[in-house]
Motif scaffolding. Structure first.
Motif, PDB file in Angstrom:
ATOM      1  N   LYS A 127       4.285  -7.912  13.730  1.00  0.00           N
ATOM      2  CA  LYS A 127       4.093  -8.676  14.942  1.00  0.00           C
ATOM      3  C   LYS A 127       3.487  -7.798  16.237  1.00  0.00           C
ATOM      4  CE  LYS A 127       5.830 -12.841  13.933  1.00  0.00           C
ATOM      5  NZ  LYS A 127       5.617 -12.822  12.447  1.00  0.00           N
ATOM      6  N   ASN A 182      -6.006  -7.886   8.075  1.00  0.00           N
ATOM      7  CA  ASN A 182      -6.495  -9.227   7.709  1.00  0.00           C
ATOM      8  C   ASN A 182      -5.717  -9.368   6.142  1.00  0.00           C
ATOM      9  OD1 ASN A 182      -7.794 -10.255   9.864  1.00  0.00           O
ATOM     10  ND2 ASN A 182      -9.527  -8.597   9.392  1.00  0.00           N
ATOM     11  N   TRP A 186       1.716  -3.564   8.381  1.00  0.00           N
ATOM     12  CA  TRP A 186       0.896  -3.948   9.070  1.00  0.00           C
ATOM     13  C   TRP A 186       0.717  -5.312   9.206  1.00  0.00           C
ATOM     14  CZ3 TRP A 186      -3.737  -0.952  10.990  1.00  0.00           C
ATOM     15  CH2 TRP A 186      -3.463   0.240  11.600  1.00  0.00           C
ATOM     16  N   TYR A 187       0.743  -5.696   7.720  1.00  0.00           N
ATOM     17  CA  TYR A 187       0.519  -7.356   7.446  1.00  0.00           C
ATOM     18  C   TYR A 187       1.589  -8.316   7.994  1.00  0.00           C
ATOM     19  CZ  TYR A 187      -0.984 -11.598   5.218  1.00  0.00           C
ATOM     20  OH  TYR A 187      -1.283 -12.787   4.932  1.00  0.00           O
ATOM     21  N   HIS A 188       2.795  -7.607   7.859  1.00  0.00           N
ATOM     22  CA  HIS A 188       3.973  -8.371   8.108  1.00  0.00           C
ATOM     23  C   HIS A 188       4.432  -8.219   9.590  1.00  0.00           C
ATOM     24  CE1 HIS A 188       4.461  -9.995   3.925  1.00  0.00           C
ATOM     25  NE2 HIS A 188       4.528  -8.704   3.596  1.00  0.00           N
ATOM     26  N   ARG A 202       0.222  -8.938  13.821  1.00  0.00           N
ATOM     27  CA  ARG A 202      -0.466  -8.626  12.454  1.00  0.00           C
ATOM     28  C   ARG A 202      -1.677  -7.461  12.844  1.00  0.00           C
ATOM     29  NH1 ARG A 202      -1.271 -13.370   8.405  1.00  0.00           N
ATOM     30  NH2 ARG A 202       0.987 -12.984   7.894  1.00  0.00           N
ATOM     31  N   THR A 242      -7.140  -5.897  11.874  1.00  0.00           N
ATOM     32  CA  THR A 242      -7.694  -6.734  13.004  1.00  0.00           C
ATOM     33  C   THR A 242      -7.928  -6.021  13.941  1.00  0.00           C
ATOM     34  OG1 THR A 242      -5.335  -6.503  13.613  1.00  0.00           O
ATOM     35  CG2 THR A 242      -5.955  -8.336  12.203  1.00  0.00           C
ATOM     36  N   TYR A 270      -5.874  -7.165   2.998  1.00  0.00           N
ATOM     37  CA  TYR A 270      -5.007  -5.775   3.260  1.00  0.00           C
ATOM     38  C   TYR A 270      -5.840  -4.540   3.394  1.00  0.00           C
ATOM     39  CZ  TYR A 270      -2.019  -9.191   0.936  1.00  0.00           C
ATOM     40  OH  TYR A 270      -1.518 -10.361   0.467  1.00  0.00           O
TER      41      TYR A 270
END
Length: 370
Positions: free
Chosen positions: A339, A344, A335-337, A341, A351, A347
């Motif tokens: 697109k 936030n 989820w963090y990496h 994202r 968003t 972790y």
């Protein structure tokens, strides 16, 4: 989903869809979603509310706190301006008020005529409502407060009474967007728990009761009888317990105690509302940095999810496995990496896009078998 345990809720939804008043005098289906920080900002819940209202009708914005205990306490489409209130809650290290905190576990007290709470819809898309319900505390020597709607005094409520009790006053207004202000008279202390905005027409009302730092143990601390009365006054068809984020960070968590706390809270809800549907919602994945700097799932998360699954099974509750729906182990790294994202940099907190995905999955699970 375990739809079998959502029977009472599904019947209410069907009645709402049919315009029947069999489940509620106004044809409304009510959901009370108790959660931790993501719900505090009305994330996840705003998407779930929008989807259900689109399908079953808009029953109004629902529950709102009279003041903001945390900076990012929000309600989608509603604006809150408030000042002069003292917040009482075990979460805020300011217990007080003898453990009486109302439905959301936070009470707001003031004796000053300068204190105020003003609620109005967002200018772009203000939600209509035709009924206000003010939840407050009656007690000996309680002060009065006035209710001002669109600049005109609509009611004056005295909170004085022989004994401490949770009370609710209902006020009818023409259906449409309104500005509502509550203000103490200055003749004694006033304690408010919440302001509800609903419509007199079939639809869904989705209350988002999110608290920063909330845990299942915290829910066992307030006065039980008083919380039972608060639940009865709110009369939901479904209660969602969406907790676990905070517990995942505890250094030590005795799982037997954790499950016992859930059982205690479930029993209290059922004592208040014997027929109500209850859904336990697992926490989202939560990431931390591993030994090599990569984002890994916090070890407590799968353990908490399994404990919640057992509690749901043993206490006839529906269960929604948020963690699994997201993709289980290692989701926050993806989820963090990804697109766009979806989480936030902590972790933990999604968003808006990430939260909307979870809200969408939750609604699909709720409507299974509907």
């Amino acid at each position: 989903g375990s739809p079998a345990y959502l029977g009472y809720f599904h019947v209410a939804l069907q009645n709402t869809r049919d315009g029947s008043k069999a489940s509620d005098p106004h044809g409304i289906t009510r959901i009370v979603h108790i959660g931790d920080s993501p719900v505090c900002g009305d994330l996840i819940t705003s998407e779930a509310r929008a989807r259900l209202q689109k399908e079953f009708g808009d029953g109004g914005p629902g529950w709102h706190l009279p003041s903001r205990p945390w900076e990012f306490y929000m309600h989608d489409r509603m604006t809150l301006n408030a000042g002069g209130w003292k917040a009482n809650s075990q979460l805020l290290q300011s217990p007080g008020n003898k453990g009486d905190y109302g439905l959301a576990g936070i009470a707001f007290t003031s004796a000053s005529p300068r204190a105020y709470s003003t609620l109005h819809g967002w200018r772009k898309n203000p939600p209509p409502f035709s009924r206000l319900e003010i939840h407050y505390q009656q007690r000996p020597a309680g002060g009065g407060f006035e209710v001002i709607v669109d600049g005109e005094q609509r009611d004056e409520i005295s909170t004085a009474g022989e004994e401490r009790a949770v009370k609710m006053r209902s006020i009818e207004v023409p259906d449409g967007p309104h500005e509502v202000t509550l203000r103490p008279k200055g003749n004694g202390e006033v304690t408010l728990f919440g302001v509800v905005m609903e419509r007199d027409q079939p639809g869904v009302v989705y209350d988002s009761l999110g608290s920063l730092g909330a845990s299942i143990h915290w829910m066992t601390l307030p006065n039980r009888e008083e919380w039972i009365e608060s639940l009865r006054l709110r009369r939901p068809h479904l209660v969602i317990l969406g907790l676990g984020t905070n517990e995942s960070g505890y250094g030590y968590l005795p799982i037997a105690q954790y499950e016992a706390d859930y059982k205690k809270v479930i029993q209290t809800i059922r004592e208040a509302l014997p027929a109500v549907s209850i859904l336990i919602m697992a926490p989202m994945d939560r990431g931390t940095r591993g030994a090599n700097g990569e984002i890994v799932t916090m070890p407590k998360i799968p353990e908490l999810v399994e404990a919640q699954r057992r509690v749901a099974r043993d206490n006839d509750c529906a269960f929604f496995d948020t963690y699994e729906a997201m993709g289980g182990e290692g989701t926050m790294a993806r989820w963090y990496h990804g697109k766009p994202r979806l989480v936030n940099g902590d972790y933990t907190h999604p968003t808006l896009t990430g939260a909307n995905r979870v809200g969408d999955w939750l609604v699909r699970a709720l409507l299974e078998g509907q």
